[in-house]
Design an enzyme around this catalytic site. Sequence first.
Site, PDB file in Angstrom:
ATOM      1  N   ASP A  59      82.807  23.280 -67.561  1.00 42.38           N
ATOM      2  CA  ASP A  59      81.528  22.953 -68.208  1.00 42.38           C
ATOM      3  C   ASP A  59      81.571  23.418 -69.662  1.00 42.38           C
ATOM      4  O   ASP A  59      82.310  24.348 -70.001  1.00 42.38           O
ATOM      5  CB  ASP A  59      80.367  23.702 -67.528  1.00 42.38           C
ATOM      6  CG  ASP A  59      79.967  23.093 -66.188  1.00 42.38           C
ATOM      7  OD1 ASP A  59      80.376  21.961 -65.889  1.00 42.38           O
ATOM      8  OD2 ASP A  59      79.226  23.772 -65.451  1.00 42.38           O
ATOM      9  N   ARG A 101      84.209  15.003 -69.438  1.00 47.30           N
ATOM     10  CA  ARG A 101      82.836  14.623 -69.087  1.00 47.30           C
ATOM     11  C   ARG A 101      82.071  14.578 -70.408  1.00 47.30           C
ATOM     12  O   ARG A 101      82.139  15.523 -71.190  1.00 47.30           O
ATOM     13  CB  ARG A 101      82.186  15.673 -68.175  1.00 47.30           C
ATOM     14  CG  ARG A 101      80.683  15.423 -67.980  1.00 47.30           C
ATOM     15  CD  ARG A 101      79.942  16.636 -67.435  1.00 47.30           C
ATOM     16  NE  ARG A 101      80.429  17.033 -66.152  1.00 47.30           N
ATOM     17  CZ  ARG A 101      80.397  18.296 -65.703  1.00 47.30           C
ATOM     18  NH1 ARG A 101      79.916  19.271 -66.470  1.00 47.30           N
ATOM     19  NH2 ARG A 101      80.845  18.592 -64.509  1.00 47.30           N
TER      20      ARG A 101
END
Length: 303
Positions: free
Chosen positions: A125, A172
Amino acid sequence: MTLVDRAIVRLLPAVPKQIVRRISGRYIAGTELADAVRVVRDLNVRGRMATIDVLGEEVTSPEEARVFAKAYRDVLAAIERERLDANVSVKLTALGLELGYEHARTNLEEIARDAAVRGNFVRIDMEHSAVKDDTLRLYRGLRHDGYENIGVVLQACLRDAIDDAHGLSNVRLCKGIYVEPPEIAFQDDDDVRDSFVAVLDRLLAEGAYVGIATHDDYLIEESLRLVRQHDRSREEYELQMLLGVREERADELVRAGHRLRIYAPFGQHWYAYSLRRLQENPKIAGYIAADTVGRLFSRRNGR
Ligand SMILES: Cc1cc2nc3c(=O)[nH]c(=O)nc-3n(C[C@H](O)[C@H](O)[C@H](O)COP(=O)(O)OP(=O)(O)OC[C@H]3O[C@@H](n4cnc5c(N)ncnc54)[C@H](O)[C@@H]3O)c2cc1C
């Protein structure tokens, strides 16, 4: 968002944790690994992949960071044992990044190695901008060392996302949730959207595998247009959404044949994550009001 909603968002940190917990329940799989397994199994049955996040960030000791690394290995073992269609998402500050780069590197490498043995994948992340360069460095370093089963995240709100996109293999792409100053981040919604489209275009042009993480209809449509334009097959990209957000839209995308992955967080440290999700909910004032009225009502009825 209405003015009332915006005001509520500013006041959220003052809302009692008990209320935050109740109204943010839909965004969290539960507090235990068994809860996450149950939720992910259900997602899989409904044709969605998942990525499991052990809630927590900014640990204060190397021991705490080791506990997180171990928790991720338990998740990877459970995914394999239960034959779930899921990978994991990790936050480097939970693995000790702010205690020292090497702490995070050692812990991440251990998780990546374990995932590789099990044929699984680790998404790193992206957190606040102060740790962005170290995060990208760690990603690049491990990829260079042969870990092809890791990916990273770019935040379209950051002005240099377009430069960072160069040379990344597995990304992402999201708008970015952290509040960043105008010198480094676009503040206007349309600028963030334009950046998202430009970064995605570059990633696709360079051949990266992309997880398109947004619930914004405009961006979903623009992204799918770019995917077609770059002649990507179904297996060469995925859409991503958060647990508890826009489930009907998720249904439509799955029915239309797209691969969709749901971010499913679980764990004891649910508060910071819940606040971020509530701050993004355009109907937050309504939820708080409904919860308050509901409690008053049940008190009156002696419940
Ligand atoms: C899978 C995934 C992983 C992510 N990982 C990261 C990360 O690593 N780093 C990072 O900084 N950010 C991450 N994010 C968060 C992201 O940056 C955005 O903050 C978030 O996705 C909201 O932006 P949006 O593109 O969905 O657009 P928005 O304009 O915020 O949302 C579009 C619409 O979706 C609905 N919606 C959005 N959020 C909510 C909510 N909480 N409750 C109810 N409805 C809602 C509303 O209808 C809204 O109008 C991630 C998001 C996803 C989907």
